[in-house]
Design a protein around this motif. Structure first.
Motif, PDB file in Angstrom:
ATOM      1  N   THR A  27       0.661  -1.131   0.017  1.00  0.00           N
ATOM      2  CA  THR A  27      -0.070   0.025  -0.055  1.00  0.00           C
ATOM      3  C   THR A  27       0.921   1.234   0.135  1.00  0.00           C
ATOM      4  O   THR A  27       2.117   1.257   0.455  1.00  0.00           O
ATOM      5  CB  THR A  27      -0.871  -0.180   1.211  1.00  0.00           C
ATOM      6  OG1 THR A  27      -0.394  -0.166   2.424  1.00  0.00           O
ATOM      7  CG2 THR A  27      -1.784  -1.227   1.039  1.00  0.00           C
ATOM      8  N   ARG A  29       1.042   5.585   0.844  1.00  0.00           N
ATOM      9  CA  ARG A  29       0.477   6.634   1.467  1.00  0.00           C
ATOM     10  C   ARG A  29       0.757   7.924   0.696  1.00  0.00           C
ATOM     11  O   ARG A  29       1.660   8.357   0.272  1.00  0.00           O
ATOM     12  CB  ARG A  29       0.914   6.763   2.883  1.00  0.00           C
ATOM     13  CG  ARG A  29       0.523   7.785   3.619  1.00  0.00           C
ATOM     14  CD  ARG A  29       1.186   7.755   5.165  1.00  0.00           C
ATOM     15  NE  ARG A  29       0.671   8.770   6.211  1.00  0.00           N
ATOM     16  CZ  ARG A  29      -0.265   8.473   7.027  1.00  0.00           C
ATOM     17  NH1 ARG A  29      -1.045   7.443   6.999  1.00  0.00           N
ATOM     18  NH2 ARG A  29      -0.635   9.610   7.866  1.00  0.00           N
ATOM     19  N   GLU A  52     -11.011   9.931  -4.435  1.00  0.00           N
ATOM     20  CA  GLU A  52     -12.020   9.362  -3.312  1.00  0.00           C
ATOM     21  C   GLU A  52     -12.633   8.226  -4.448  1.00  0.00           C
ATOM     22  O   GLU A  52     -13.022   7.031  -4.119  1.00  0.00           O
ATOM     23  CB  GLU A  52     -13.098  10.180  -2.826  1.00  0.00           C
ATOM     24  CG  GLU A  52     -12.444  11.105  -1.686  1.00  0.00           C
ATOM     25  CD  GLU A  52     -13.418  12.250  -1.383  1.00  0.00           C
ATOM     26  OE1 GLU A  52     -13.256  12.739  -0.186  1.00  0.00           O
ATOM     27  OE2 GLU A  52     -14.624  12.493  -2.090  1.00  0.00           O
ATOM     28  N   ASN A  55     -10.374   5.411  -5.115  1.00  0.00           N
ATOM     29  CA  ASN A  55     -10.041   4.739  -4.115  1.00  0.00           C
ATOM     30  C   ASN A  55     -11.032   3.622  -3.980  1.00  0.00           C
ATOM     31  O   ASN A  55     -11.282   2.402  -3.320  1.00  0.00           O
ATOM     32  CB  ASN A  55      -9.698   5.520  -2.978  1.00  0.00           C
ATOM     33  CG  ASN A  55      -8.873   4.853  -1.872  1.00  0.00           C
ATOM     34  OD1 ASN A  55      -7.979   3.879  -2.256  1.00  0.00           O
ATOM     35  ND2 ASN A  55      -8.940   5.432  -0.865  1.00  0.00           N
ATOM     36  N   SER A  63      -3.014   3.053   1.563  1.00  0.00           N
ATOM     37  CA  SER A  63      -3.090   2.974   2.773  1.00  0.00           C
ATOM     38  C   SER A  63      -3.754   4.338   3.403  1.00  0.00           C
ATOM     39  O   SER A  63      -4.587   4.174   4.300  1.00  0.00           O
ATOM     40  CB  SER A  63      -1.722   2.828   3.611  1.00  0.00           C
ATOM     41  OG  SER A  63      -0.904   3.967   3.457  1.00  0.00           O
ATOM     42  N   ASP A  64      -3.617   5.503   2.795  1.00  0.00           N
ATOM     43  CA  ASP A  64      -4.183   6.656   3.464  1.00  0.00           C
ATOM     44  C   ASP A  64      -3.968   7.872   2.160  1.00  0.00           C
ATOM     45  O   ASP A  64      -2.980   7.664   1.634  1.00  0.00           O
ATOM     46  CB  ASP A  64      -3.454   7.054   4.725  1.00  0.00           C
ATOM     47  CG  ASP A  64      -4.393   8.080   5.629  1.00  0.00           C
ATOM     48  OD1 ASP A  64      -5.402   8.317   5.105  1.00  0.00           O
ATOM     49  OD2 ASP A  64      -3.820   8.659   6.452  1.00  0.00           O
ATOM     50  N   VAL A  65      -4.883   8.621   2.190  1.00  0.00           N
ATOM     51  CA  VAL A  65      -4.577  10.058   1.469  1.00  0.00           C
ATOM     52  C   VAL A  65      -4.699  11.054   2.570  1.00  0.00           C
ATOM     53  O   VAL A  65      -5.605  11.253   3.190  1.00  0.00           O
ATOM     54  CB  VAL A  65      -5.760   9.836   0.216  1.00  0.00           C
ATOM     55  CG1 VAL A  65      -5.848  11.420  -0.273  1.00  0.00           C
ATOM     56  CG2 VAL A  65      -5.944   8.749  -0.724  1.00  0.00           C
ATOM     57  N   VAL A  66      -3.609  11.844   2.459  1.00  0.00           N
ATOM     58  CA  VAL A  66      -3.344  12.802   3.479  1.00  0.00           C
ATOM     59  C   VAL A  66      -3.536  14.269   2.856  1.00  0.00           C
ATOM     60  O   VAL A  66      -2.878  14.245   1.676  1.00  0.00           O
ATOM     61  CB  VAL A  66      -2.002  12.798   4.340  1.00  0.00           C
ATOM     62  CG1 VAL A  66      -1.888  13.844   5.030  1.00  0.00           C
ATOM     63  CG2 VAL A  66      -1.872  11.426   4.878  1.00  0.00           C
ATOM     64  N   GLU A  67      -4.140  15.072   3.227  1.00  0.00           N
ATOM     65  CA  GLU A  67      -4.511  16.403   2.523  1.00  0.00           C
ATOM     66  C   GLU A  67      -3.487  17.631   3.208  1.00  0.00           C
ATOM     67  O   GLU A  67      -3.256  17.552   4.488  1.00  0.00           O
ATOM     68  CB  GLU A  67      -5.749  16.811   2.608  1.00  0.00           C
ATOM     69  CG  GLU A  67      -6.777  16.172   1.747  1.00  0.00           C
ATOM     70  CD  GLU A  67      -8.005  16.756   1.679  1.00  0.00           C
ATOM     71  OE1 GLU A  67      -8.226  17.984   1.609  1.00  0.00           O
ATOM     72  OE2 GLU A  67      -9.121  15.876   1.371  1.00  0.00           O
ATOM     73  N   ALA A  87       3.970  13.576   7.954  1.00  0.00           N
ATOM     74  CA  ALA A  87       2.857  12.561   7.672  1.00  0.00           C
ATOM     75  C   ALA A  87       3.552  11.390   7.002  1.00  0.00           C
ATOM     76  O   ALA A  87       2.859  10.053   7.423  1.00  0.00           O
ATOM     77  CB  ALA A  87       1.704  13.113   6.929  1.00  0.00           C
ATOM     78  N   VAL A  89       4.335  10.366   3.986  1.00  0.00           N
ATOM     79  CA  VAL A  89       3.627   9.999   2.528  1.00  0.00           C
ATOM     80  C   VAL A  89       4.814   9.553   1.617  1.00  0.00           C
ATOM     81  O   VAL A  89       5.865   9.841   1.782  1.00  0.00           O
ATOM     82  CB  VAL A  89       2.838  11.080   1.933  1.00  0.00           C
ATOM     83  CG1 VAL A  89       1.920  11.772   2.981  1.00  0.00           C
ATOM     84  CG2 VAL A  89       3.857  12.193   1.479  1.00  0.00           C
TER      85      VAL A  89
END
Length: 374
Positions: A27, A29, A52, A55, A63-67, A87, A89
């Motif tokens: 995954t 990030r 979104e 995904n 694993s994650d989407v950080v803004e 974070a 990423v």
């Protein structure tokens, strides 16, 4: 992953097999740095929505989407870069403004985090990235490609016609027209007339008199859609038969005056629908969204990162290397990155206005237009 089964032996066997199998993907990030307020917030929303939607159809890859916030200033670029590094990423997509991208790239490169821009077209960014070793990938079309496509179209379609190159005096229009002129003259084709005009006018009588006096029948307009509409209206009013071509600035809402049917434009690929983006458009439609603005480019970015993630194995090829070694099938068509991070494909297409909307120029359209000239 937890496997529930009524048969403990089967569960144990499955667990053993999953543990023993080689890892084929990991995954990722992802950081997305987008405007959270102001005039560009809508474009930031497009990027978020695209990730979104992708995904939702491909769970478990990210694993994650950080803004982070892109405030379109040098300081906001530095702040966003620091936030992304903290974070942890693996890659950052976004930085819609040149100022923030230029400020963030050296900081994120120092942390080993590659950056993919969807909008910044300035050639100087890739030049600096190559010179300084920045981890940079440009999904946006390179600015110089617009002139390449336009010059080639003029050479193929207007070579035997008297044509003019005109621009609105703005830096973008002037540089576009000058680049086209140089490319054409290097190929032995000189424009009949080169001029500039004052933009934002309700009429253009003096420009039209100059075009009429020059005897041209084709005009490339390096300027906004609204100005081309006024110039075309003036041509019709003065009974000057002209056909028009313009650049990506024509990808704008229709104003008070329409531009003529048959106008040719060099547009970013995402501006017109093609077979390669149908799946993405269907995915957006399934979420009640229209594939407009930055939704298709951002969806393509998600496709690229997702495809790279599925090729990664722990401890082997890095995300950075995979991005630079792979041709990706995306909603923007094939995408291949050069060693300096530039996209190998031009990223622009020729389009023609039909029934008030631009559609991509087909081989048959091109043959017919060349036949008109010949």
């Amino acid at each position: 992953m937890m496997i529930r089964s009524a048969l403990a032996g089967l569960a144990l066997a499955l667990t053993f097999l999953m543990t023993a199998a080689p890892v084929s993907a990991q995954t990722v990030r992802v950081g997305i740095v987008i405007p959270q307020s102001g005039q560009f917030k809508l474009l930031g929303d497009h990027v978020r929505q695209a990730f979104e939607v992708w995904n939702a159809g491909n769970p478990g890859v990210f694993s994650d989407v950080v803004e982070g916030d892109d405030g379109c200033t040098e300081q906001s670029g530095k702040d966003a870069a620091a936030a992304m590094a903290e974070a942890g990423v693996d890659i950052v997509v976004g930085f819609l403004c040149t100022e923030t991208l230029a400020a963030a790239l050296p900081l994120l490169t120092a942390e080993g985090i590659p950056v993919m821009t969807l909008t910044v077209r300035a050639d100087i960014i890739a030049e600096e990235a190559a010179r300084l070793g920045w981890k940079f990938f440009r999904l946006a079309p390179r600015a110089g490609s617009e002139a390449d496509i336009a010059a080639d179209a003029i050479f193929r379609l207007w070579a035997d016609q008297p044509f003019a190159l005109i621009e609105d005096g703005a830096i973008s229009g002037r540089e576009l027209v000058e680049a086209i002129r140089i490319q054409l003259e290097n190929r032995g084709l000189k424009p009949t007339f080169v001029d500039n005009y004052r933009p934002g006018q309700a009429t253009q009588p003096s420009l039209m008199r100059r075009l009429k006096s020059a005897g041209v029948s084709r005009v490339f307009v390096g300027g906004e859609r609204a100005d081309l509409a006024v110039i075309a209206y003036e041509a019709d009013y003065q009974s000057v038969p002209l056909k028009f071509m313009g650049g990506d600035a024509l990808n704008a809402p229709e104003g008070e005056n329409p531009i003529p049917e048959g106008t040719i434009a060099v547009l970013a690929a995402a501006a017109t629908s093609g077979p390669e983006d149908q799946a993405a458009r269907d995915a957006f439609a399934g979420h009640g969204l229209i594939a407009e603005g930055l939704r298709i480019p951002a969806y393509a970015a998600a496709e690229i990162i997702g495809a790279a993630a599925t090729r990664m194995t722990y401890g082997e090829t890095s995300l950075q290397d995979l991005l630079g070694q792979t041709t990706f099938s995306t909603a923007l068509g094939p995408v291949t990155f050069e060693p300096d991070g530039e996209r190998r494909e031009p990223g622009f297409v020729l389009a023609i206005l039909e029934d008030g909307s631009f559609r991509r120029l087909s081989i048959e359209d091109t043959a017919a237009l060349a036949g008109d000239s010949n």
